[in-house]
Write an enzyme that holds these catalytic residues in place. Structure first.
Site, short mmCIF file in Angstrom:
data_model
loop_
_atom_site.label_atom_id
_atom_site.label_comp_id
_atom_site.label_asym_id
_atom_site.label_seq_id
_atom_site.Cartn_x
_atom_site.Cartn_y
_atom_site.Cartn_z
N LYS A 246 33.08 197.74 -22.23
CA LYS A 246 32.47 196.59 -22.67
C LYS A 246 31.08 197.07 -23.58
O LYS A 246 30.55 196.38 -24.09
CB LYS A 246 32.82 195.22 -21.91
CG LYS A 246 33.94 195.71 -20.81
CD LYS A 246 33.74 194.17 -19.79
CE LYS A 246 33.19 193.86 -18.91
NZ LYS A 246 33.20 194.53 -18.00
N ARG B 285 33.22 185.34 -15.53
CA ARG B 285 34.10 186.20 -14.44
C ARG B 285 35.11 185.26 -13.47
O ARG B 285 35.26 186.30 -12.97
CB ARG B 285 32.94 187.50 -13.60
CG ARG B 285 33.02 188.23 -14.35
CD ARG B 285 31.62 189.34 -13.41
NE ARG B 285 31.17 190.15 -13.58
CZ ARG B 285 30.83 191.30 -13.85
NH1 ARG B 285 29.79 191.08 -15.09
NH2 ARG B 285 30.55 192.97 -14.19
N ARG C 148 28.99 208.23 -14.99
CA ARG C 148 28.26 206.88 -15.92
C ARG C 148 26.44 207.03 -15.52
O ARG C 148 25.67 207.23 -15.19
CB ARG C 148 28.53 205.84 -16.46
CG ARG C 148 27.41 204.67 -17.10
CD ARG C 148 28.37 203.37 -16.87
NE ARG C 148 28.13 202.35 -15.93
CZ ARG C 148 29.08 201.31 -16.17
NH1 ARG C 148 29.72 200.74 -17.01
NH2 ARG C 148 29.08 200.59 -15.34
N ARG D 65 33.93 195.88 -5.96
CA ARG D 65 33.93 195.10 -8.00
C ARG D 65 35.11 195.41 -8.84
O ARG D 65 35.44 194.64 -9.29
CB ARG D 65 32.48 196.43 -8.90
CG ARG D 65 31.17 195.91 -8.43
CD ARG D 65 30.44 197.06 -9.02
NE ARG D 65 30.58 197.62 -9.80
CZ ARG D 65 29.42 198.15 -11.19
NH1 ARG D 65 30.07 199.78 -10.40
NH2 ARG D 65 29.84 198.20 -12.03
N ARG E 284 22.78 203.43 -12.50
CA ARG E 284 22.81 202.97 -12.09
C ARG E 284 23.13 202.27 -10.46
O ARG E 284 24.08 203.33 -9.54
CB ARG E 284 23.79 201.52 -12.34
CG ARG E 284 23.55 200.84 -13.66
CD ARG E 284 24.76 200.29 -14.53
NE ARG E 284 25.59 198.98 -13.21
CZ ARG E 284 26.62 198.33 -13.67
NH1 ARG E 284 26.61 198.13 -15.43
NH2 ARG E 284 26.60 197.45 -13.04
P1 AMP Z 1 27.40 194.96 -15.04
O1 AMP Z 1 26.17 195.34 -15.72
O2 AMP Z 1 28.96 193.25 -15.47
O3 AMP Z 1 28.58 195.60 -14.88
O4 AMP Z 1 27.68 193.81 -13.75
C1 AMP Z 1 27.18 194.40 -12.40
C2 AMP Z 1 26.63 193.53 -11.55
O5 AMP Z 1 26.04 191.85 -12.27
C3 AMP Z 1 28.14 192.57 -10.73
O6 AMP Z 1 28.64 193.69 -10.08
C4 AMP Z 1 27.39 191.50 -10.70
O7 AMP Z 1 26.98 191.83 -9.05
C5 AMP Z 1 26.45 190.92 -11.53
N1 AMP Z 1 27.22 190.02 -12.45
C6 AMP Z 1 27.34 190.22 -13.68
N2 AMP Z 1 27.77 188.93 -14.59
C7 AMP Z 1 27.95 188.17 -13.58
C8 AMP Z 1 28.59 186.79 -13.79
N3 AMP Z 1 29.16 186.40 -14.97
N4 AMP Z 1 28.85 186.73 -12.66
C9 AMP Z 1 28.82 186.84 -11.43
N5 AMP Z 1 28.30 187.88 -11.35
C10 AMP Z 1 27.98 188.93 -12.48
#
Ligand code: AMP
Length: 214
Positions: free
Chosen positions: A13, A87, A126, A171, A160
């Site tokens: 994404k 989400r 990554r 996740r 990360r």
């Molecule tokens: P991402 O970079 O999108 O993979 O997000 C990394 C982490 O941030 C996720 O595993 C969640 O802990 C938190 N996170 C990001 N976006 C959301 C969301 N829309 N709702 C809840 N937690 C989020």
């Protein structure tokens, strides 16, 4: 045009959102990036979310909806790519309301379909440029041998904290339990489409373009 890119962690994404930013002048709204910024800046909210993120759990709906609200209220005129948001069904309802309040519409939701097995290898390989966030992958798009970012020339790269197998399992579980119901939600609204996320970056890009322009 305002769109959502939907898909599990590692689906691509972020990579595809950056391409849409470069090529179409759209604006990427990644709640993951916003939460990492909050974490790095050491604010109270940042401290609160850091542990949740490290465990691979979801941050509360209130926090992420608040972050998106701030961005949309600051500039409601852009073409947005929602990346990693919504989400949960509650977030999806909130997004519909927020867009409505700003007189905006959601034009398309594109799900990137990727096999679960591919996600582990993608995520553990990554890294990103610390300066501009360009995404690299040891297997498919390695950091150039001269050690400089192709996008900005930066020389620092980071991985990360939650890109490890344990956190990824959590996740993925969160994705299937809380986020995958959004497929039915957007299908019912007539906004859903999906494309193959397994191919090369350009092939996935073409698949998304077909859904957006077709
Ligand atoms: P991402 O970079 O999108 O993979 O997000 C990394 C982490 O941030 C996720 O595993 C969640 O802990 C938190 N996170 C990001 N976006 C959301 C969301 N829309 N709702 C809840 N937690 C989020």
């Amino acid at each position: 045009m305002n769109i959502i890119l939907l898909g599990p962690p590692g689906a691509g994404k972020g990579t595809q959102a950056r391409i849409l930013v470069d090529e179409r002048g759209m604006t990427q709204l990644s709640t993951g990036d916003m939460l990492r910024e909050a974490k790095d800046s050491g604010t109270e909210m940042g401290k609160k979310v850091a542990e949740v993120m490290a465990r691979g759990e979801l941050v509360t709906d209130e926090i992420v909806i608040g972050l998106i609200r701030e961005k949309l209220e600051a500039d409601p005129t852009r073409g947005y790519i929602f990346d990693g948001f919504p989400r949960t069904l509650k977030q999806a309802d909130a997004l519909a309301e927020l867009l409505d309040e700003q007189g905006l519409t959601l034009d398309r939701v594109v799900e990137l379909r990727v096999d679960d097995e591919a996600l582990v290898s993608r995520i553990t390989a990554r890294s990103t440029c610390s300066t501009c966030g360009e995404v690299y992958n040891d297997l498919t798009k390695p950091i150039p041998s001269d050690g400089t970012c192709t996008n900005c020339g930066g020389t620092e790269f980071k991985r990360r904290a939650d890109d490890n197998e344990d956190s990824l399992k959590k996740r993925l579980m969160e994705y299937y339990k809380q986020t995958s119901p959004l497929v039915g939600y957007y299908y019912a609204k007539g906004q859903y489409s999906r494309t193959d996320g397994m191919g090369e970056i350009d092939a996935v890009k073409a698949g998304i373009a077909e859904k957006l322009d077709g």
